[in-house]
Design an enzyme around this catalytic site. Sequence first.
Site, PDB file in Angstrom:
ATOM      1  N   LYS A 184     -10.229  74.702  12.736  1.00  0.00           N
ATOM      2  CA  LYS A 184     -11.047  75.894  12.973  1.00  0.00           C
ATOM      3  C   LYS A 184     -12.000  75.702  14.151  1.00  0.00           C
ATOM      4  O   LYS A 184     -12.133  76.584  15.006  1.00  0.00           O
ATOM      5  CB  LYS A 184     -11.820  76.241  11.700  1.00  0.00           C
ATOM      6  CG  LYS A 184     -10.929  76.679  10.551  1.00  0.00           C
ATOM      7  CD  LYS A 184     -11.714  76.821   9.248  1.00  0.00           C
ATOM      8  CE  LYS A 184     -10.829  77.248   8.097  1.00  0.00           C
ATOM      9  NZ  LYS A 184     -11.558  77.290   6.808  1.00  0.00           N
TER      10      LYS A 184
ATOM     11  N   ASP B 219      -8.822  70.755   7.951  1.00  0.00           N
ATOM     12  CA  ASP B 219      -8.919  72.213   7.968  1.00  0.00           C
ATOM     13  C   ASP B 219     -10.064  72.661   8.878  1.00  0.00           C
ATOM     14  O   ASP B 219      -9.894  73.533   9.737  1.00  0.00           O
ATOM     15  CB  ASP B 219      -9.130  72.731   6.544  1.00  0.00           C
ATOM     16  CG  ASP B 219      -9.377  74.230   6.499  1.00  0.00           C
ATOM     17  OD1 ASP B 219      -8.405  74.994   6.550  1.00  0.00           O
ATOM     18  OD2 ASP B 219     -10.555  74.639   6.418  1.00  0.00           O
TER      19      ASP B 219
END
Length: 407
Positions: free
Chosen positions: A203, A199
């Site tokens: 980003k 995750d």
Amino acid sequence: METVKIAIMGFGTIGSGIAEVLEKQRNVIISRTGRVYEVTKILDIRDFSLHPMKDRFTKNIEDILNDDSISVVAESIGGTKPAFEFVMSCIKAGKHVVSSNKELVATKGVEILKAAQEAGVGFLFEASVGGTLPLISSITGILQANSISKIDGILNGTTNYILTNIEKKKISFEHALERAQDLGYAETPDPSADIDGHDAARKIAILASLLYGYHMPVSRVATEGIRGVSSFDLELAQNLNGTIKLIASCYGDNYGQARVSVRPAYIFKTHRLASVDDVNNMVLLDCNMSGIVSVYGRGAGKLPTAAVMVGDIIELTQRSDFSQLLWDSELVLDADRQEQPLRYFVTVYSDNKKLITKLVEQVDAGSITDNSAAFFTSRIMRSEAEKLKKKLETYNVTVKLYEVVEE
């Protein structure tokens, strides 16, 4: 009064949050924009026949594409299939799109941004990085006169919550993960996207692409999660006036390249990131004109994330120019941090107290317990740190390396 008609694709946590924010903040939004924002279509394959908005649901994307009254579509499906196909179809149909889908933006951003420019519509994705943190708008807006040479940040609230609990409540990784799942911070049954660093990698890949204008594939981000971080590591770090956090970094050099990584790292308690606990996020942007700019806030959550997406919707309806920042797909940025000399925080474990004592005699250990020791190296290359690790492991001990992040 003008009415802006909106479609939502995916009515899970974030999608339903968008509808909730538009309803709760209806009067505030009208007073600030002079417009009414109305959800007229919701795409979801599940049964919502008992939902108060049941007449607006559809299972057919064509119902959105063929409705000329819909000007903005909010994508909150997640993943790339069928999200990518649906987003591209909406753009080609002349509709603006907003998204919180970090995987979609990180892997398909080049194609989507190019398609939006060609169609003369907008594609905004502020909520895809950092939840409520205004990171993307800061980089592309008020900080665009700066050269940003480095980013260090905590970009995943789930792992930060877990590490905070291990450190402060002295519980195991497994127990902390279970708490995070019970509170809805970590996915059940598979939390790997968070705890294995994927995750955060998506980003920081998006931020790297924005900074340098070239696509940073997630596969090139050196990624390590927090499964290997123990309560012993955090205790040793505390003993040396520090802590361990999952840090996402992007470092640009003078050769047009960037080194991008996600890894658990040691930071001193005096570092600004050290005080960021629980599900909160913080990112430090090293700007040549503005100095170090910090952006802090909740990294996730239904209404906070949905509110950011509504903000993107409002911005798109107030714009007259929809030119996009494009990422060049021809140059792949180098993501190898191993070329940079760094200090390392080294932890050593053994059930043999005498063995730990023997090892302590060979290194300048800064923290020692009955079965463990920890110390810092000087600035060395990663390859040298790995050689040190292998040398220590010949004594049949457990050794871990953590990069030291310094401001």
